[in-house]
Design an enzyme around this catalytic site. Structure first.
Site, mmCIF file in Angstrom:
data_model
loop_
_atom_site.group_PDB
_atom_site.id
_atom_site.type_symbol
_atom_site.label_atom_id
_atom_site.label_comp_id
_atom_site.label_asym_id
_atom_site.label_seq_id
_atom_site.Cartn_x
_atom_site.Cartn_y
_atom_site.Cartn_z
ATOM 1 N N ASP A 219 6.010 -5.191 5.511
ATOM 2 C CA ASP A 219 5.949 -6.434 4.916
ATOM 3 C C ASP A 219 7.174 -6.947 4.436
ATOM 4 O O ASP A 219 7.278 -7.291 3.267
ATOM 5 C CB ASP A 219 4.941 -6.130 3.795
ATOM 6 N N GLU A 460 5.691 4.903 2.713
ATOM 7 C CA GLU A 460 4.303 4.355 3.233
ATOM 8 C C GLU A 460 3.932 4.839 4.559
ATOM 9 O O GLU A 460 3.303 4.192 5.123
ATOM 10 C CB GLU A 460 3.875 3.120 2.971
ATOM 11 N N TYR A 524 -1.084 0.127 -6.453
ATOM 12 C CA TYR A 524 -1.626 -1.499 -6.524
ATOM 13 C C TYR A 524 -2.821 -1.664 -7.108
ATOM 14 O O TYR A 524 -3.550 -2.424 -6.717
ATOM 15 C CB TYR A 524 -1.384 -2.062 -5.125
ATOM 16 N N GLU A 561 6.366 2.208 -6.571
ATOM 17 C CA GLU A 561 5.618 0.306 -6.600
ATOM 18 C C GLU A 561 4.627 0.284 -7.181
ATOM 19 O O GLU A 561 3.497 0.915 -7.276
ATOM 20 C CB GLU A 561 5.460 0.096 -5.150
#
Length: 651
Positions: A219, A460, A524, A561
């Site tokens: 991303d 990730e 998240y 994150e």
């Protein structure tokens, strides 16, 4: 890694690839290497230059024996969408219809026809040697080329390097002409390929429910080009080629161990000199067959830390009364270790406040931008951060040197972002080989920075690509487990002085992240999971981190994150998604939840600043807007909220 069938080069020219340096080489035959050595060394001798050999990858610090010239500036540039440049020998005749481009810089934001161009492009410039460099060794050093670079000097093929973000170099002694211009030509391409790191989803097997443009497995925007300085380096024929510094404490005394290598298996006297303290410290060393080592003991040492980022100056000097070579560098005396649930710096536990961030700015793309770098570090200090992660690739050497000066603690990460384990075994093995090479280069480059406290092997990794409806194939988790067992073993073999980890996707395989000395996980809740519900997000986070504790024992945990997108200037009461208020409240909820658990030793909101992405239905303006600063570094509400929280935690 290259086209070995080009009839214009011949065997001797092909073997010049050996000059690339310690890593990223293409093998060639011993017979061809002998032929090249004979012809090229005769040419060098005619110019009074040393015989060529492997090029040092040390950063080009200057001294009384060393000089450098930055070739940055406006180069000639041309796209090559049909890959005709090599066939048409542009490296001999020059670029047919060039335009100007700054180096360093990405090409994508500069030209309308190149924004989404990732194929081959050519760079060209001219330079002249300094007359004072006659008889000295001259190397050509590239800080980074994304992604695959091939290099020619005066029409002679030097070699190639595959993989962005890390330096490579060529010894051009004798090839670089005196008293007349030299033409340097470089082709660079960043073609999306399945077997590269990072890669793309396999279009034959990945059933995408969201398609981005350009389609990547990660991303952030795949900027291309010569992203860091290109430098000519002049050294004596006999010179220091590599240095490894390790530090420890014996009470109030600092212990500095220095091991170094000298080219051509040189033997003779040398000296280690440490300055910056009350008095210089000097230790004689005997170099045998190109290897030297010595120990310096520093009484009343000033330990390097975020509170006191003190740097000593180390000089490695070859020779006795007459100095042959002098390589200078700055070092910090510090230790880092994992003990129980703590990360300890100089024997004391630390808690990491900071961010994941990107090398990203408008127009420059991922090109080195020193004013932006300094501004970023000033904002990190303003907000109360003590650390950052080089997500998701190695950052510039200048960034690491500045982090040494500012006292930031750095998690240094490889380019292994979004690795997928449902692809064919040859593809996975090709990625492994490339990632192992990149890890080797990363450790080799950054091993002496006191700021680097943790190696991150990947970000990730996932059994199947993001945004797909594929089922996780049988054996994917086991394949990844074996992949990371090899990579962790390699990392620990390279450096036993720092902990090693990988950063797990939320809910990623415990078998992978559990191999680390530290458990690093992204989370998240409130954005991708339980969207819009901050209270439920905090409750879900509580379950996550207690689950990490249950699965991984007393290892320290860093939440690397978390956060939410916020469009600058959008506000809502009550807070709702995409507003600055929602972002600030969610980050605060995470912070307060994490601080209740003593085994959580770091909290890095994602991200420091907004950054460029592919075009996507998830990315307004082709930007990931999870930054607490805008892309042009204006603070959002979350920045001032974090500043208050972090300053309060520091007392």
């Amino acid at each position: 890694m290259g086209d070995d069938t080009n009839p214009d080069r011949g065997d001797a020219a092909m073997t010049r690839r050996q000059a690339v340096g310690a890593f990223g080489l293409v093998a060639s035959s011993a017979a061809a290497a002998s032929a090249l050595a004979a012809s090229s060394n005769a040419q060098a001798a005619a110019q009074g230059a040393p015989a060529r050999g492997p090029a040092s990858l040390l950063y080009p610090h200057e001294s009384a024996t060393r000089a450098s010239r930055d070739l940055s500036g406006l180069w000639r540039f041309q796209l090559d969408p049909t890959d005709r440049g090599e066939q048409d020998r542009w490296f001999v005749g020059g670029l047919p219809t060039p335009r100007r481009i700054p180096v360093p810089c990405s090409w994508n934001d500069l030209f309308d026809d190149a924004r989404d161009y990732f194929g081959t492009a050519w760079y060209e410039t001219d330079f002249q040697l300094d007359p004072g460099w006659r008889g000295r060794r001259v190397c050509l050093r590239f800080g980074s080329a994304v992604y695959r670079a091939r290099v020619w000097l005066n029409g002679e093929y030097l070699g190639e390097h595959v993989g962005g973000h890390l330096p490579f170099a060529f010894d051009v002694s004798g090839l670089a002409r005196e008293r007349e211009p030299n033409r340097l030509t470089v082709s660079v391409e960043n073609k999306p390929q399945l077997d590269r790191v990072p890669s793309i989803p396999d279009p034959q097997t990945a059933r995408m429910y969201q398609v981005d443009y350009p389609q990547t497995a990660y991303d952030f925007f795949p900027y291309c080009g010569l992203h860091r300085p290109v430098v000519l380096v002049s050294t004596p024929d006999t010179h220091v080629q590599d240095v490894t510094v390790t530090t420890a404490f014996s009470g109030a005394t600092g212990v500095v161990d220095v091991a170094f290598a000298v080219n051509a298996n040189w033997s003779g006297p040398a000296k280690l000199i440490l300055t910056g303290g009350p008095r210089p410290i000097s230790v004689p060393v005997t170099v045998e067959n190109g290897r030297g080592a010595g120990r310096l003991r520093v009484d009343a040492v000033r330990a390097w830390s975020p509170q006191d980022p003190f740097l000593y100056r180390l000089n490695i000097r070859l020779g006795g009364e007459s100095v042959i070579d002098d390589y200078p560098m700055k070092i910090g005396v510090r230790t880092v270790e994992v003990r129980g649930s703590e990360i300890r710096l100089n024997g004391k536990p630390v808690f990491l406040t900071g961010f994941g961030k990107h090398e990203d700015f408008a127009i420059h793309g991922k090109g080195l931008d020193l004013p932006v770098l300094v501004r970023d570090f000033e904002l990190l200090k303003w907000i109360g951060a003590n650390s950052f992660r080089t997500s998701h690739y190695p950052y510039s050497e200048e960034a690491l040197m500045l982090a040494d000066e500012y006292g930031f603690l750095v998690i240094a990460e490889t380019p292994g972002v979004s690795l997928v384990f449902m692809d064919a075994p040859p593809i996975i093995e090709a990625r492994y080989r490339q990632l192992e090479g990149a890890l080797t280069e990363l450790v080799h480059r950054d091993k002496n920075h006191p700021c680097v406290i943790l190696w991150s092997l990947a970000n990730e990794p996932i059994p199947k690509p993001f945004h797909t409806v594929n089922d996780i194939p049988p054996g994917a988790v086991e394949t990844g487990t074996k992949f990371f067992q090899r990579l962790f073993a390699h990392a620990r073999g390279l450096d036993q002085t720092r902990p090693v980890a990988l950063v797990s996707v939320q809910g990623g395989p415990a078998e992978w992240v559990g191999q680390g000395d530290v458990i690093c996980a992204n989370s998240y809740n409130g954005w991708y999971v339980v969207s819009g519900r901050i209270d439920e997000a905090a409750a879900t986070l509580e379950k996550e981190i207690t689950g990490l504790r249950a699965r991984h024992g007393d290892k320290p945990v860093i939440i690397t994150e978390f956060g939410a997108d916020a469009v600058a200037g959008i506000h809502a009461q009550p807070p709702e998604m995409w507003s600055e208020d929602y972002q600030a409240d969610l980050i605060e909820a995470y912070w307060r939840t994490l601080r209740r658990h003593p085994y959580v030793v770091g909290a890095h909101p994602w991200a420091f600043a907004d950054f460029k992405t592919a075009q996507s239905i998830m990315r307004v303006g082709s930007l990931n807007q999870k930054g607490v600063f805008t892309r042009d570094r204006r603070p959002k509400l979350a920045a001032t909220r974090l500043r208050s929280l972090w300053k309060a935690a520091q007392g």
